[in-house]
Design a protein around this motif. Structure first.
Motif, PDB file in Angstrom:
ATOM      1  N   ALA A  73       0.911  -1.155   0.133  1.00 29.80           N
ATOM      2  CA  ALA A  73      -0.059   0.046   0.173  1.00 29.80           C
ATOM      3  C   ALA A  73       0.914   1.282   0.063  1.00 29.80           C
ATOM      4  O   ALA A  73       1.947   1.258   0.573  1.00 29.80           O
ATOM      5  CB  ALA A  73      -0.976  -0.076   1.288  1.00 29.80           C
ATOM      6  N   PRO A  74       0.635   2.449  -0.467  1.00 30.34           N
ATOM      7  CA  PRO A  74       1.425   3.541  -0.647  1.00 30.34           C
ATOM      8  C   PRO A  74       1.243   4.134   0.607  1.00 30.34           C
ATOM      9  O   PRO A  74       0.415   4.038   1.562  1.00 30.34           O
ATOM     10  CB  PRO A  74       0.526   4.581  -1.804  1.00 30.34           C
ATOM     11  N   ALA A  75       2.540   5.004   0.857  1.00 25.45           N
ATOM     12  CA  ALA A  75       2.625   5.220   2.226  1.00 25.45           C
ATOM     13  C   ALA A  75       2.294   6.678   2.551  1.00 25.45           C
ATOM     14  O   ALA A  75       2.849   7.519   2.725  1.00 25.45           O
ATOM     15  CB  ALA A  75       4.240   5.351   2.639  1.00 25.45           C
ATOM     16  N   PHE A  76       0.971   6.972   2.349  1.00 27.35           N
ATOM     17  CA  PHE A  76       0.441   8.362   2.314  1.00 27.35           C
ATOM     18  C   PHE A  76       0.037   8.460   3.673  1.00 27.35           C
ATOM     19  O   PHE A  76      -0.450   7.669   4.396  1.00 27.35           O
ATOM     20  CB  PHE A  76      -0.723   8.540   1.348  1.00 27.35           C
TER      21      PHE A  76
END
Length: 136
Positions: A73-76
């Motif tokens: 998952a993207p690290a936003f």
């Protein structure tokens, strides 16, 4: 004194008088459904609209897109979460004064270089003669 109407039928026989209760009921149902939909989240309304055929069609991403994306998952940072505290502390007043002096020195050096470049440009421009105008 009441004047007779062209159509002496009673007001109950008129179509608009018969539709008033039905119109009121329809408006109440419409207001209730609008209130319920407003209370729902946007995803539920979007899902209902899509299932009914009014929403956007879901299109699967092409293979090259899914292969090029990372598996994790993207690290936003999530919405509503504060950024982590930074380990760097603010400069002390002595450090701020030293930085200010350094920046002032850099500014003075840049201004003197600009004046030197300007005077060199003027000297070079004095020796260059303009090209003659092209004949038309």
């Amino acid at each position: 004194m009441r004047r007779p109407f062209l159509n002496p039928a009673s007001s109950a026989a008129r179509p608009s008088a018969r539709l008033k209760p039905a119109r009121g009921f329809a408006l109440a149902v419409l207001a209730l459904s609008a209130g319920l939909l407003a209370a729902c989240s946007g995803d539920a309304v979007r899902t209902l609209a899509t299932d009914a055929g009014y929403g956007p069609r879901v299109v699967a991403a092409p293979d090259f897109v899914t292969e090029s994306r990372g598996k994790e998952a993207p690290a936003f940072m999530p919405v509503g979460v504060d950024a982590p505290k930074r380990p760097v502390r603010a400069k002390s007043s002595e450090g701020q004064k030293a930085l200010e002096a350094e920046l002032e020195g850099a500014r003075g050096r840049n201004e003197s270089r600009g004046r030197a470049a300007e005077s060199a440009g003027r000297g070079a421009a004095a020796t260059i003669k303009p090209a003659p105008a092209a004949a038309q």
